[in-house]
Design an enzyme around this catalytic site. Structure first.
Site, PDB file in Angstrom:
ATOM      1  N   HIS A 170       0.846  -1.166   0.116  1.00 21.63           N
ATOM      2  CA  HIS A 170       0.484   0.485  -0.219  1.00 21.63           C
ATOM      3  C   HIS A 170       0.833   1.802   0.139  1.00 21.63           C
ATOM      4  O   HIS A 170       0.246   2.401  -0.520  1.00 21.63           O
ATOM      5  CB  HIS A 170      -0.868   0.519   1.041  1.00 21.63           C
ATOM      6  CG  HIS A 170      -2.225   0.270   1.303  1.00 21.63           C
ATOM      7  ND1 HIS A 170      -2.203   2.441   0.168  1.00 21.63           N
ATOM      8  CD2 HIS A 170      -3.109   0.594   1.362  1.00 21.63           C
ATOM      9  CE1 HIS A 170      -3.480   2.728   0.426  1.00 21.63           C
ATOM     10  NE2 HIS A 170      -3.808   1.735   0.816  1.00 21.63           N
ATOM     11  N   ASP A 386     -10.921  -3.887 -18.589  1.00 21.34           N
ATOM     12  CA  ASP A 386     -10.394  -4.861 -19.483  1.00 21.34           C
ATOM     13  C   ASP A 386      -9.179  -5.534 -20.190  1.00 21.34           C
ATOM     14  O   ASP A 386      -8.574  -4.477 -20.565  1.00 21.34           O
ATOM     15  CB  ASP A 386     -11.887  -4.486 -20.546  1.00 21.34           C
ATOM     16  CG  ASP A 386     -11.711  -5.428 -22.119  1.00 21.34           C
ATOM     17  OD1 ASP A 386     -10.814  -7.062 -21.696  1.00 21.34           O
ATOM     18  OD2 ASP A 386     -12.442  -4.296 -22.597  1.00 21.34           O
TER      19      ASP A 386
END
Length: 473
Positions: A170, A386
């Site tokens: 993170h 995608d």
């Protein structure tokens, strides 16, 4: 509202040996400091995301190819642009984190599962069955320092679909930065040679000033002693997720005045509702302080805004504090106003003050004592990633909460239910008994809200029945 928990779905995952994927071309060897927002203690952990994709065939009826191979090759090319992610973190003086751009690469696992996407059924939301198999924790890979900064697993399904799961350090990026990187891999997987949004490092934009000076109030970093042992642990924990669609949100709106309806968002209503129900479920001492943090993306708070392509951590953790009894007993609108106020507190000066505080106070952790943290992922774009097989069937965080903060953090993820309604899925993690009370309170709250006449003037909540009783004021 629909509630979900993982069904007893059992399947087997066969993994190949983990490999390191290095940048496809030579990259600069250099040392890059993280910002003073990046390297605070609260971000020194790994967070994960998971995407489920259906089988896709091109117009001639032929499969697109092997997703693991396509993604692995695209990953190597994307790391040429995002080469710091292929390095390793080191810690300097003052606990300052620095990435050594070694080009060693990120971890990649290819796997096969003897299950179809449809067999997951309603489990296409956290918590997932066999998550540890879909995102395998390679031994020694989850430390903050001296480890690969990203771990990816692509799991083929029997139906021809696949699961893309990712874990990232993170301190290197936030949710928006992670989506940016995932889109870079996806663009290249679909054939792009250049990125539509080049990455921007520029972590100096969020470094402490010289000299550092704390100019805002930051109660989120106060040191609070847990005198009554209220920090939730992993033992005896229940994980469930809840869907909130238009009907649930509209019901909540009926419980606030028309003026507040016009000025509050879906996120503010939902956060107030969950904070209130969670506080009731935990049965805390009415005089105990309870805390709520609504994570705020601060990119647009700067003048000028942070550069497009900035993929570092650029969010704030503003906190509001109230007595547990007050949250449980006062009118719902009171809690909504608290949420609105805390979100509005984040400014450019606030962010600079946080960076300065980190240097002055030794990078303290955000307090988690009786704290509920909300992270809104609805607009980050996980649902649009995608790789060439279309958009994911489900996308978002891999579980409710994070390992270092069990039961504290909930993520808001966009979701379309079986009826076609667009809404938000929220994973909640609570002790088993508290979860039972939470579900009962939430269902009662929404049932009453649906039947309640619209609030026009001031009103208050009867804590015992969760009913709205109009005051005479």
């Amino acid at each position: 509202m629909a509630t979900f928990s993982s069904p007893p779905l059992v399947f087997t995952v066969t993994r190949r040996k983990p490999v390191l994927v290095a940048p496809a071309k030579p990259t600069p060897y250099e040392w890059k400091e993280l910002s003073d927002i990046d390297d605070q203690e609260a971000l020194r952990f790994q967070f994960s995301a998971i995407q489920f994709y259906r089988r896709y065939e091109s117009s001639d009826g032929n499969p697109q190819g092997d997703p693991a191979r396509v993604i692995r090759e695209a990953l190597a090319k994307a790391l040429v642009f995002y080469y710091p992610l292929a390095g390793r973190l080191r810690e300097g003086s003052g606990r300052k984190l620095i990435v050594e751009c070694t080009g060693e690469g990120v971890l990649f696992i290819e796997a096969d599962a003897d299950v179809t996407l449809d067999q997951f059924g309603h489990a296409l939301r956290p918590p997932y069955p066999c998550l540890e198999e879909l995102l395998y924790d390679v031994p020694g890979s989850s430390e903050i320092l001296h480890c690969p900064l990203i771990l990816i697993q692509v799991t083929h399904l029997k139906c021809g679909g696949f699961i893309f799961a990712l874990r990232v350090n993170h301190t290197m990026c936030d949710g928006a930065g992670l989506v940016q990187f995932m889109n870079a891999v996806a663009e290249i997987a679909r054939g792009a040679q250049l990125l539509s949004l080049p990455p921007v490092w520029q972590r100096d934009l969020l470094k402490a000033r010289v000299p550092p000076r704390i100019t805002c109030t930051h109660i989120e970093y106060d040191e609070v002693t847990d005198t009554k042992d209220t920090i939730i642990t992993q033992e005896d924990m229940a994980h469930r997720s809840f869907f909130f669609g238009p009907s649930e949100v509209n019901a909540m709106r009926r419980l606030v005045s028309q003026h507040l309806q016009a000025h509050c968002t879906t996120i503010e209503l939902l956060t107030a509702c969950l904070w209130r129900c969670r506080t009731i479920a935990l049965q805390l001492d009415p005089e105990e302080d309870v805390r709520m943090v609504c994570i705020v993306n601060a990119r647009s708070k700067f003048n000028p805004p942070l550069p497009a392509g900035y993929y570092g951590n650029a969010f704030a953790l503003p906190m509001v504090v109230s007595k547990a009894g007050t949250i449980c007993e006062k009118h719902f609108a009171y809690t909504v106003e608290l949420v609105k106020k805390v979100k509005a507190s984040v400014t450019e000066e606030y962010m600079k003050s946080v960076a300065d505080l980190m240097v002055i106070k030794g990078r303290p952790h955000v307090t988690v004592v009786r704290t509920f943290i909300v992270s809104v992922l609805t607009r980050l774009g996980f649902q649009d990633v995608d790789f060439g097989w279309g958009k994911p069937k489900y996308c978002g965080p891999a579980k409710g909460g994070v390992d270092v903060l069990p039961g504290v953090v909930s993520f808001y993820t966009p979701f379309k239910n079986s009826s076609g309604d667009d809404g938000i899925v929220v994973p909640i993690c609570l002790p088993v008994v508290a979860m039972e009370r939470f579900v009962e309170e939430l269902e009662g709250f929404l049932k009453f809200a649906n039947n309640c006449p619209e609030v026009v003037g001031p009103s208050k909540v009867n804590a015992k029945s969760s009913c709205i009783i109009k005051s005479s004021a």
